[in-house]
Motif scaffolding. Structure first.
Motif, PDB file in Angstrom:
ATOM      1  N   GLU A 229      58.647  -0.494 -20.864  1.00 16.80           N
ATOM      2  CA  GLU A 229      59.671   0.224 -20.103  1.00 16.80           C
ATOM      3  C   GLU A 229      60.062   1.531 -20.774  1.00 16.80           C
ATOM      4  N   VAL A 230      59.997   1.550 -22.087  1.00 17.14           N
ATOM      5  CA  VAL A 230      60.404   2.745 -22.823  1.00 17.14           C
ATOM      6  C   VAL A 230      59.448   3.905 -22.552  1.00 17.14           C
ATOM      7  N   PHE A 231      58.267   3.603 -22.039  1.00 14.39           N
ATOM      8  CA  PHE A 231      57.287   4.659 -21.782  1.00 14.39           C
ATOM      9  C   PHE A 231      57.371   5.205 -20.365  1.00 14.39           C
ATOM     10  N   ARG A 232      58.428   4.820 -19.667  1.00 15.18           N
ATOM     11  CA  ARG A 232      58.612   5.355 -18.314  1.00 15.18           C
ATOM     12  C   ARG A 232      59.499   6.607 -18.371  1.00 15.18           C
ATOM     13  N   PRO A 233      59.442   7.448 -17.310  1.00 16.33           N
ATOM     14  CA  PRO A 233      60.279   8.654 -17.289  1.00 16.33           C
ATOM     15  C   PRO A 233      61.743   8.310 -17.520  1.00 16.33           C
ATOM     16  N   GLY A 234      62.358   9.017 -18.459  1.00 16.84           N
ATOM     17  CA  GLY A 234      63.764   8.800 -18.746  1.00 16.84           C
ATOM     18  C   GLY A 234      64.010   7.638 -19.671  1.00 16.84           C
ATOM     19  N   GLY A 235      62.954   6.838 -19.909  1.00 12.75           N
ATOM     20  CA  GLY A 235      63.088   5.712 -20.800  1.00 12.75           C
ATOM     21  C   GLY A 235      63.468   6.192 -22.197  1.00 12.75           C
ATOM     22  N   GLN A 236      64.395   5.518 -22.807  1.00 10.83           N
ATOM     23  CA  GLN A 236      64.897   5.911 -24.129  1.00 10.83           C
ATOM     24  C   GLN A 236      65.206   7.408 -24.132  1.00 10.83           C
ATOM     25  N   SER A 237      66.291   7.770 -23.459  1.00 12.59           N
ATOM     26  CA  SER A 237      66.597   9.171 -23.227  1.00 12.59           C
ATOM     27  C   SER A 237      66.877   9.928 -24.517  1.00 12.59           C
ATOM     28  N   ARG A 238      67.236   9.264 -25.533  1.00 12.48           N
ATOM     29  CA  ARG A 238      67.499   9.963 -26.800  1.00 12.48           C
ATOM     30  C   ARG A 238      66.798   9.267 -27.964  1.00 12.48           C
ATOM     31  N   ILE A 239      66.214  10.090 -28.800  1.00 13.07           N
ATOM     32  CA  ILE A 239      65.585   9.553 -29.994  1.00 13.07           C
ATOM     33  C   ILE A 239      66.567   9.728 -31.139  1.00 13.07           C
ATOM     34  N   ASP A 240      66.715   8.713 -31.896  1.00 13.55           N
ATOM     35  CA  ASP A 240      67.600   8.802 -33.055  1.00 13.55           C
ATOM     36  C   ASP A 240      67.025   9.849 -34.011  1.00 13.55           C
ATOM     37  N   PRO A 241      67.744  10.973 -34.218  1.00 14.22           N
ATOM     38  CA  PRO A 241      67.217  12.052 -35.053  1.00 14.22           C
ATOM     39  C   PRO A 241      66.813  11.581 -36.440  1.00 14.22           C
ATOM     40  N   ALA A 242      67.594  10.685 -36.974  1.00 19.02           N
ATOM     41  CA  ALA A 242      67.284  10.194 -38.321  1.00 19.02           C
ATOM     42  C   ALA A 242      66.160   9.169 -38.272  1.00 19.02           C
ATOM     43  N   GLY A 243      65.798   8.775 -37.053  1.00 15.25           N
ATOM     44  CA  GLY A 243      64.809   7.729 -36.911  1.00 15.25           C
ATOM     45  C   GLY A 243      63.398   8.245 -36.755  1.00 15.25           C
ATOM     46  N   VAL A 244      62.889   8.157 -35.547  1.00 20.81           N
ATOM     47  CA  VAL A 244      61.474   8.384 -35.333  1.00 20.81           C
ATOM     48  C   VAL A 244      61.044   9.828 -35.609  1.00 20.81           C
ATOM     49  N   SER A 245      61.732  10.799 -34.996  1.00 19.57           N
ATOM     50  CA  SER A 245      61.328  12.180 -35.215  1.00 19.57           C
ATOM     51  C   SER A 245      62.537  13.095 -35.232  1.00 19.57           C
ATOM     52  N   GLU A 246      62.865  13.594 -36.402  1.00 15.68           N
ATOM     53  CA  GLU A 246      63.978  14.520 -36.515  1.00 15.68           C
ATOM     54  C   GLU A 246      63.689  15.785 -35.705  1.00 15.68           C
ATOM     55  N   HIS A 247      62.439  16.236 -35.781  1.00 15.70           N
ATOM     56  CA  HIS A 247      62.018  17.434 -35.067  1.00 15.70           C
ATOM     57  C   HIS A 247      62.281  17.301 -33.568  1.00 15.70           C
ATOM     58  N   PHE A 248      61.898  16.172 -32.989  1.00 13.85           N
ATOM     59  CA  PHE A 248      62.045  15.973 -31.552  1.00 13.85           C
ATOM     60  C   PHE A 248      63.524  15.888 -31.169  1.00 13.85           C
ATOM     61  N   GLY A 249      64.300  15.219 -32.007  1.00 19.03           N
ATOM     62  CA  GLY A 249      65.730  15.130 -31.754  1.00 19.03           C
ATOM     63  C   GLY A 249      66.375  16.502 -31.768  1.00 19.03           C
ATOM     64  N   GLN A 250      65.965  17.330 -32.706  1.00 18.62           N
ATOM     65  CA  GLN A 250      66.506  18.688 -32.784  1.00 18.62           C
ATOM     66  C   GLN A 250      66.114  19.504 -31.559  1.00 18.62           C
ATOM     67  N   LEU A 251      64.889  19.302 -31.094  1.00 15.97           N
ATOM     68  CA  LEU A 251      64.439  20.035 -29.905  1.00 15.97           C
ATOM     69  C   LEU A 251      65.300  19.671 -28.696  1.00 15.97           C
ATOM     70  N   LEU A 252      65.550  18.363 -28.513  1.00 21.21           N
ATOM     71  CA  LEU A 252      66.356  17.944 -27.366  1.00 21.21           C
ATOM     72  C   LEU A 252      67.757  18.539 -27.457  1.00 21.21           C
ATOM     73  N   SER A 253      68.327  18.544 -28.650  1.00 22.71           N
ATOM     74  CA  SER A 253      69.668  19.118 -28.819  1.00 22.71           C
ATOM     75  C   SER A 253      69.655  20.612 -28.522  1.00 22.71           C
ATOM     76  N   ALA A 254      68.621  21.290 -28.989  1.00 25.07           N
ATOM     77  CA  ALA A 254      68.528  22.733 -28.765  1.00 25.07           C
ATOM     78  C   ALA A 254      68.413  23.047 -27.280  1.00 25.07           C
ATOM     79  N   LEU A 255      67.647  22.231 -26.555  1.00 25.40           N
ATOM     80  CA  LEU A 255      67.517  22.444 -25.111  1.00 25.40           C
ATOM     81  C   LEU A 255      68.861  22.251 -24.425  1.00 25.40           C
ATOM     82  N   ASP A 256      69.589  21.213 -24.849  1.00 27.79           N
ATOM     83  CA  ASP A 256      70.903  20.954 -24.256  1.00 27.79           C
ATOM     84  C   ASP A 256      71.855  22.109 -24.563  1.00 27.79           C
ATOM     85  N   ASP A 257      71.830  22.575 -25.805  1.00 28.61           N
ATOM     86  CA  ASP A 257      72.725  23.674 -26.205  1.00 28.61           C
ATOM     87  C   ASP A 257      72.396  24.951 -25.434  1.00 28.61           C
TER      88      ASP A 257
END
Length: 431
Positions: free
Chosen positions: A217-245
RNA sequence: GCGACUGUAGCUCAGUUGGCAGAGCACCUGGUUGUGGUCCAGGAAGUCGGGGGUUCGAGUCCCCUCAGUCGCCCCA
């Protein structure tokens, strides 16, 4: 003996209306890219075949047009994509470039596959790349210009969605679900094909890899909408935050089912899809930090995106963002109508208007019927009609504003300058 | 490379169990002197994708071929 030639399979003839649409697409790509600070480049239409086999393996050869010079032994191939050329260009010029390099290009591409909807053997593709920046700011720049282009075409965040993913995140999620590391490629391949497979078959294949439906289920669109920045990928978490900002949150969704087939992507990957879901991806891209090094340069991070004209046009037509092709043809500023017996004044007048920088035409028909000629001016969507008739004896011409249906007499001496000023005062009204 | 479907006027298409090839739009001309999306009348326009076969006769049935479209494979 004559022979009827046809355009080769999967290619297109661009008659004036279609060419005008193509120029419209290209001009949006070009102007938005420039507004975002990108500079235009291009490379050769064909490259050494090895440029592609080095990156994609020998299997790629059957997918592209390759050839050698008569009597020669060097193998060439028409370019199937621009990224290898870009990697080569950056690698050989890296010492005189100051990163980040922000380049765009609008090359024609070739592939030898069988044509189908949204997929031809020759197409035009807009490419944008940021080279030399390893931070999420590079992805942000690429996604921002991508969204800028979509908006300029009139598309909204309801028409299209950017599906964002990250290969390391996908990898971690799969391993976390208990997948055997040796089965990662098979799992990637399966995720890539999810939309093509019946749900039952997808689940069955997933099960043989040791993945259960709940995990997927996590591999579906919108699945796991946020990645824990300290977890799997800090880079990806930062990108999502930057897009939101940056106020772009409504344009994307995470979708870890997106992995993209290309082996050279190293981190972020994304695709743009019409929300109708009926078409192929409008655009695709991601981060490829190993490519410049592969072509002999120093280790250099890079992010890029590519958008082809074929699917784009289908989506613009579907969403009503494209008017009829004829409306993209250049509108004449002036249509000169000659009611006199001789053509000298007409030809001098047209020449003066053109010298003044105006798009001026006249009829090539023999008729002197004013109604027919005005109709021709109207069909061409000219702004003004200049009528050369009996007033010419007193040095004047009738100038008719075709949209406003108003007319007045203007002396021939001042005709060109007057019309030039009026046309340039008007805003561009290309659709 | 594999499969399905489709090829008739410039465009979109109709064409019955085989019997003289049609419509709408577009185009051209006219509706008397120099005013444009309307209206009326008239006109031009097709090797029915190509070739072969069956038949008294084929757009129509059969075979082959070419092209297009949509899928599969592949996907940059």
């Amino acid at each position: 003996m004559t022979h009827a030639f046809q355009a080769p399979k999967g290619t297109r003839d661009f008659y004036p209306p279609d060419m005008a649409v193509r120029r419209h697409l290209e001009s949006v790509w070009r102007s938005v890219s420039i507004n975002h600070g990108f500079e235009e480049v291009d490379g050769p239409t064909f490259e050494h075949l090895e440029l592609y086999t080095v990156k994609s393996g020998p299997g790629i050869v059957s997918e592209l047009f390759s050839f050698r010079r008569a009597g020669g032994k060097t193998e060439y191939a028409l370019r199937p994509e621009f990224t290898p050329t870009l990697g080569r260009m950056v690698a050989s010029a890296i010492k005189r470039l100051s990163p980040p390099v922000k380049w765009f290009s609008i090359p024609t591409m070739f592939r030898a596959e069988r044509p189908q909807r949204g997929r031809l053997r020759e197409h035009v593709q807009w490419n944008v790349d940021v080279v030399g920046d390893a931070s999420p700011a590079a992805e942000l720049e690429v996604l921002a210009v991508l969204i800028g282009v979509l908006r300029r075409f009139g598309l909204t965040d309801r028409d299209v969605t950017i599906k964002l993913s990250h290969r390391q995140v996908v990898t971690e999620l799969l391993l976390g679900a208990g997948l055997d590391e040796a089965r990662l490629p098979a799992a990637f391949d399966l995720l890539d094909r999810r939309d093509k497979l019946p749900a039952a078959e997808f689940d069955e294949r997933a099960a043989t890899l040791g993945l259960d439906a709940g995990t997927l289920e996590v591999f579906r669109p919108g699945g796991q909408s946020r990645i824990d920045p300290a977890g799997v990928s800090e880079h990806f978490g930062q990108l999502l935050s930057a897009l939101d900002d940056a106020g772009l949150a409504s344009w994307y969704t995470t979708d870890f089912g997106i992995v993209r087939g290309l082996a050279y992507y190293t981190g972020t990957v994304f695709e743009v899809h019409a929300t109708s879901g009926r078409e192929r991806a409008i655009a695709g891209g991601g981060r490829y930090d190993g490519l410049v090094e592969l072509f002999g340069g120093p280790p250099t991070p890079a992010v890029g995106v590519a958008m082809g004209d074929v699917v784009l046009r289908l989506v613009l037509e579907e969403t009503g963002r494209l008017s009829t092709p004829e409306t993209y043809l250049p509108r004449p500023d002036v249509f000169v109508i000659n009611l006199l017996e001789t053509t000298g004044l007409r030809d001098r007048t047209v020449a003066e208007l053109r010298d003044a920088g105006l798009h001026a035409r006249h009829s090539h028909r023999a008729t002197k019927k004013l109604g027919k000629l005005l109709s021709e001016a109207d069909q061409l969507r000219a702004r003004f009609a200049v009528i050369l008739g009996r007033e010419a004896e007193e040095g004047r011409a009738v100038v008719k504003d075709l949209a406003a249906a108003k007319e007045e007499e203007i002396t021939l001496d001042t005709l060109a300058t007057t019309l030039r000023d009026r046309c340039h005062a008007k805003p561009e009204d290309q659709p």
